[in-house]
Design a protein around this motif. Structure first.
Motif: not given
Length: 182
Positions: A133-137, A76-79, A59-65
């Motif tokens: 993948l969420h980084g600081g979040n 890198a996110v995909q792998t 959900d996060y990587v498909t909505t966060r820009e």
């Protein structure tokens, strides 16, 4: 999600003979067989933690820009996401197999130890990748990933660590007992 715990102390407790669950002297062996059920449940919880971390990350990587495009567009996110999916699915297959083979009987110790080890490691690794993948979040309470990561480590300790499961796997595989000399 976390399981609260506490110490319970019994002093001068008498158990009437009709309330005994096992014969005296046979308790440890019976208790040890019950661990197979506990480990299978633990594997299931660890799998659900890994699945939740995966679902939240998708959900996060498909909505966060970032840089004008969704995070999922970065290779890198995909792998990392692919690694997460494979770990969750591998753990799921081992958990399902252990449960299916148990049927209505006692789960097989080897199957359960493999499932628990795989699910514990998947929970820890997938939640770790989710944090990245969420980084600081990933560290904020808002997304709940940090909680999943803590819970994954807690479940990996309960019922025998992944390292202990490795020892159990080999002992079951080879029909050996590594808890005795000679």
């Amino acid at each position: 999600m976390a399981s609260p715990s506490c110490d319970i102390y019994f002093e001068d407790v008498l158990v009437p003979a009709e309330n005994l669950l096992v014969e005296p002297g046979d308790g440890f062996r019976k208790l040890f067989t019950a661990f197979s059920w506990e480990r299978l449940g633990n594997a299931t919880v660890s799998l659900s933690i890994a699945q939740a971390a995966l679902d939240r990350t998708i959900d996060y990587v498909t909505t966060r820009e970032q840089f004008g495009k969704p995070l999922i567009e970065f290779q890198a996110v995909q792998t990392d996401l692919a690694d997460m999916v494979v770990q969750v699915e591998a753990a799921r297959l081992l958990v399902y197999r252990a449960a299916r083979e148990a049927g209505t009987g006692l789960p097989d110790s080897l199957q359960v130890s493999m499932a628990k080890r795989a699910a514990n490691e998947a929970g820890k690794r997938v939640s770790e990748l989710a944090i990245q993948l969420h980084g600081g979040n990933g560290f904020s309470e808002e997304y709940g990933i940090e909680r999943l990561h803590r819970d994954a480590h807690g479940w990996a300790i309960a019922g025998g660590t992944p390292t202990m499961q490795r020892v159990r796997i080999v002992s079951e595989l080879l029909g050996r007992r590594f808890d005795q000399r000679g």
